[in-house]
Design a protein around this motif. Sequence first.
Motif, PDB file in Angstrom:
ATOM      1  N   GLY A 140       0.839  -1.193   0.000  1.00  0.00           N
ATOM      2  CA  GLY A 140       0.000   0.000   0.000  1.00  0.00           C
ATOM      3  C   GLY A 140       0.874   1.243   0.000  1.00  0.00           C
ATOM      4  N   ASP A 141       0.630   2.136   0.951  1.00  0.00           N
ATOM      5  CA  ASP A 141       1.427   3.361   1.066  1.00  0.00           C
ATOM      6  C   ASP A 141       2.650   3.169   1.960  1.00  0.00           C
ATOM      7  OD1 ASP A 141      -0.340   4.749  -0.555  1.00  0.00           O
ATOM      8  OD2 ASP A 141      -1.598   5.391   1.129  1.00  0.00           O
ATOM      9  N   LEU A 142       2.791   1.998   2.536  1.00  0.00           N
ATOM     10  CA  LEU A 142       3.915   1.736   3.432  1.00  0.00           C
ATOM     11  C   LEU A 142       5.144   1.325   2.632  1.00  0.00           C
ATOM     12  CD1 LEU A 142       2.091  -0.297   6.236  1.00  0.00           C
ATOM     13  CD2 LEU A 142       2.512   2.178   6.127  1.00  0.00           C
ATOM     14  N   VAL A 143       6.297   1.854   3.032  1.00  0.00           N
ATOM     15  CA  VAL A 143       7.548   1.565   2.326  1.00  0.00           C
ATOM     16  C   VAL A 143       8.633   1.233   3.351  1.00  0.00           C
ATOM     17  CG1 VAL A 143       9.308   2.405   0.724  1.00  0.00           C
ATOM     18  CG2 VAL A 143       6.936   3.156   0.477  1.00  0.00           C
ATOM     19  N   GLY A 144       9.429   0.240   3.042  1.00  0.00           N
ATOM     20  CA  GLY A 144      10.575  -0.111   3.866  1.00  0.00           C
ATOM     21  C   GLY A 144      11.734  -0.498   2.974  1.00  0.00           C
ATOM     22  N   CYS A 145      12.909  -0.609   3.524  1.00  0.00           N
ATOM     23  CA  CYS A 145      14.061  -1.038   2.733  1.00  0.00           C
ATOM     24  C   CYS A 145      14.937  -1.966   3.566  1.00  0.00           C
ATOM     25  CB  CYS A 145      14.874   0.161   2.241  1.00  0.00           C
ATOM     26  SG  CYS A 145      15.818   0.995   3.531  1.00  0.00           S
ATOM     27  N   ILE A 146      15.649  -2.832   2.879  1.00  0.00           N
ATOM     28  CA  ILE A 146      16.599  -3.751   3.513  1.00  0.00           C
ATOM     29  C   ILE A 146      17.918  -3.583   2.795  1.00  0.00           C
ATOM     30  CG2 ILE A 146      17.141  -6.152   4.010  1.00  0.00           C
ATOM     31  CD1 ILE A 146      14.142  -6.719   3.904  1.00  0.00           C
ATOM     32  N   GLU A 147      18.966  -3.261   3.546  1.00  0.00           N
ATOM     33  CA  GLU A 147      20.269  -2.983   2.954  1.00  0.00           C
ATOM     34  C   GLU A 147      21.290  -4.035   3.374  1.00  0.00           C
ATOM     35  OE1 GLU A 147      23.418   0.382   3.888  1.00  0.00           O
ATOM     36  OE2 GLU A 147      21.778   1.187   2.644  1.00  0.00           O
ATOM     37  N   ASN A 148      21.969  -4.571   2.368  1.00  0.00           N
ATOM     38  CA  ASN A 148      23.023  -5.551   2.584  1.00  0.00           C
ATOM     39  C   ASN A 148      24.358  -4.797   2.645  1.00  0.00           C
ATOM     40  OD1 ASN A 148      24.925  -7.580   2.499  1.00  0.00           O
ATOM     41  ND2 ASN A 148      24.344  -8.341   0.475  1.00  0.00           N
ATOM     42  N   ARG A 149      24.938  -4.653   3.836  1.00  0.00           N
ATOM     43  CA  ARG A 149      26.136  -3.834   4.006  1.00  0.00           C
ATOM     44  C   ARG A 149      27.426  -4.598   3.738  1.00  0.00           C
ATOM     45  NH1 ARG A 149      24.722   0.414   8.934  1.00  0.00           N
ATOM     46  NH2 ARG A 149      22.845   1.249   7.923  1.00  0.00           N
ATOM     47  N   GLN A 150      27.294  -5.872   3.315  1.00  0.00           N
ATOM     48  CA  GLN A 150      28.477  -6.611   2.855  1.00  0.00           C
ATOM     49  C   GLN A 150      28.392  -6.906   1.369  1.00  0.00           C
ATOM     50  OE1 GLN A 150      29.629 -10.045   5.096  1.00  0.00           O
ATOM     51  NE2 GLN A 150      29.845  -8.942   7.020  1.00  0.00           N
ATOM     52  N   PHE A 151      27.525  -6.177   0.677  1.00  0.00           N
ATOM     53  CA  PHE A 151      27.354  -6.400  -0.758  1.00  0.00           C
ATOM     54  C   PHE A 151      28.609  -5.988  -1.512  1.00  0.00           C
ATOM     55  CE2 PHE A 151      25.937  -4.892  -4.971  1.00  0.00           C
ATOM     56  CZ  PHE A 151      25.333  -6.045  -5.434  1.00  0.00           C
ATOM     57  N   THR A 152      29.083  -6.876  -2.369  1.00  0.00           N
ATOM     58  CA  THR A 152      30.317  -6.604  -3.123  1.00  0.00           C
ATOM     59  C   THR A 152      30.113  -6.699  -4.627  1.00  0.00           C
ATOM     60  OG1 THR A 152      30.974  -8.933  -2.921  1.00  0.00           O
ATOM     61  CG2 THR A 152      31.803  -7.392  -1.248  1.00  0.00           C
ATOM     62  N   GLY A 153      28.864  -6.712  -5.049  1.00  0.00           N
ATOM     63  CA  GLY A 153      28.628  -6.708  -6.490  1.00  0.00           C
ATOM     64  C   GLY A 153      27.913  -7.911  -7.024  1.00  0.00           C
TER      65      GLY A 153
END
Length: 275
Positions: A234-247
């Motif tokens: 709906g109008d709700l938004v969230g994010c998930i970030e991978n801080r060990q992402f290397t490509g």
Amino acid sequence: MKRRSGWWSIGLLFSMAISHAETHPKPGQTDPRVRQVVYNENDVIKLVGYVGYQTHLKLAKDEEFIGVGAGDTGGLDITANGNDTWVKPKALLVRTNFDLKTNKRVYHFDYETRSDPPKKKSSMIYSITFQYPEAEAEQTARLTAQHRIKNKLHAKAGKTNRSYWHCGHASMRPVEAYDDGVQTHLRFNAYAEFPAIFVENEDQTEALINFHIDPDEGEVVIHRIGHRFVLRRGDLVGCIENRQFTGGGRLMTTGTVNRDVVRETQANDEAAIND
């Protein structure tokens, strides 16, 4: 030469003796009139019927009656339903052979009838259940192989990375997030509604992703590794970030998420719609 001839003669007599061997159904443990036979395509089963009595043949669950061939078709009454077949004499004196054909096998019988049943009813045959050790072994091996493949597909592909951070609305936050170097796993609260999941590209645009729900683990399994995933409901938004992402994650040449499980595709003879 005479010795060789003598040995040859004994071998010939022995082969003649065993070539006419017949299989006699063994009495059952609970009731001797209900018997079992281990199926062999080269066996001939000895069967004695009695006027006024029928004999039931219980075949494999996946078998269906196709037809019967007999030397004396007029002396027998054979009916079938699915994998059940019933044989009953129609004459006082019947001495013949018949072959029972199903969608999977052929059964050979040497059949004769007697007018009066024996005083000892336990010597009669009311029903024969066939056993198939080879087919059962093949099925067990097939199920074992399927179970092994399933376990491999569900096994962790490599070192687990749990360096995941959440931003945005709290209701969109998963209770667990990690990747195994090939796929990303998200687990939400048991009573939460799954959000739509997108991957954020380098230019901050969003793209749909492929994923599936693992019913055993209750996880959303994303078929890739990403730096940032966007969750929307709906109008709700969230994010998930991978801080060990290397490509990106490791590339599997097997067509699956496990190097030990190879996906094979069959050729398709159908033409493309736009050809």
